[in-house]
Design a protein around this motif. Structure first.
Motif, short mmCIF file in Angstrom:
data_model
loop_
_atom_site.label_atom_id
_atom_site.label_comp_id
_atom_site.label_asym_id
_atom_site.label_seq_id
_atom_site.Cartn_x
_atom_site.Cartn_y
_atom_site.Cartn_z
N LEU A 125 66.49 10.08 45.46
CA LEU A 125 65.62 8.90 45.49
C LEU A 125 65.78 8.06 44.22
N LYS A 126 65.90 8.72 43.07
CA LYS A 126 66.05 7.99 41.81
C LYS A 126 67.36 7.19 41.76
N GLN A 127 68.37 7.62 42.51
CA GLN A 127 69.66 6.95 42.53
C GLN A 127 69.66 5.71 43.43
N GLN A 128 68.69 5.61 44.31
CA GLN A 128 68.63 4.48 45.23
C GLN A 128 68.13 3.23 44.53
N ASN A 129 68.44 2.08 45.09
CA ASN A 129 67.93 0.83 44.56
C ASN A 129 66.43 0.73 44.81
N GLY A 130 65.75 0.07 43.93
CA GLY A 130 64.32 -0.16 44.11
C GLY A 130 63.60 -0.16 42.78
N LYS A 131 62.30 -0.31 42.90
CA LYS A 131 61.43 -0.29 41.73
C LYS A 131 61.19 1.17 41.33
N ASP A 132 60.33 1.36 40.34
CA ASP A 132 60.02 2.70 39.88
C ASP A 132 59.21 3.47 40.93
#
Length: 176
Positions: A102-109
């Motif tokens: 999940l941390k590797q995916q694009n997006g906000k925090d």
């Protein structure tokens, strides 16, 4: 890379809930006298995803309000099977590997809402990037610890400390 932020309140003795999971002690009228939101709205603007355990999810559902994070992607970790809802995806997958991806995916925090078991798993895996911890001026004497037994030693760096008129003390800590 997205950050995982543990934004949470704890009693002076380090509990995030009573033994039954109740957080009613957080809803004392004296605590709202300060008039601030303790960084909550800033946090909500910085995230697009929440993580929580099933017990924490049940506590949130017990509040007398509609589910509060409808504009976020919400993951609830559970050992048993549940049907996804309009606003929640239940995850039976191992927490650490799920959050690593999940941390590797694009997006906000990502907001780690809790509870204690997930806090400890992600702490031990080095996946919590920031902790915003608000100490509430109460001693519960017993309850769900912020980090249950099994948490490994971790050095954190104090970034900021705020004192509020109602007695709250909030610390923003970064992983070292």
């Amino acid at each position: 890379m997205r950050k995982v932020i543990l934004y949470i309140a704890a009693s002076l003795d380090g509990c995030i809930a009573r033994p039954d999971g109740s957080t009613t002690w957080l809803h004392n009228e004296e605590y709202t006298l300060d008039g601030g939101d303790f960084g909550y709205s800033t946090l909500m603007q910085s995230i697009d995803t929440t993580l929580m355990g099933h017990n924490t999810y049940k506590v949130i559902l017990g509040f007398d309000i509609p589910f509060p994070y409808t504009d976020k992607t919400n993951y609830v970790f559970s050992r048993s099977s549940h049907t996804n809802t309009e606003h929640v995806e239940f995850v039976q997958e191992e927490v650490v590997s799920f959050v690593q991806r999940l941390k590797q995916q694009n997006g906000k925090d990502i907001w780690l809402i809790g509870g204690g078991q997930i806090n400890t798993l992600l702490l031990n895996a080095g996946l919590i990037d920031e902790i915003i911890l608000t100490y509430i001026p109460i001693i519960l004497g017993n309850g769900v610890p912020l980090f249950p037994p099994g948490a490994q030693e971790h050095q954190v760096q104090v970034q900021e400390v705020k004192n509020y008129k109602n007695g709250f003390v909030q610390m923003r800590l970064a992983a070292v």
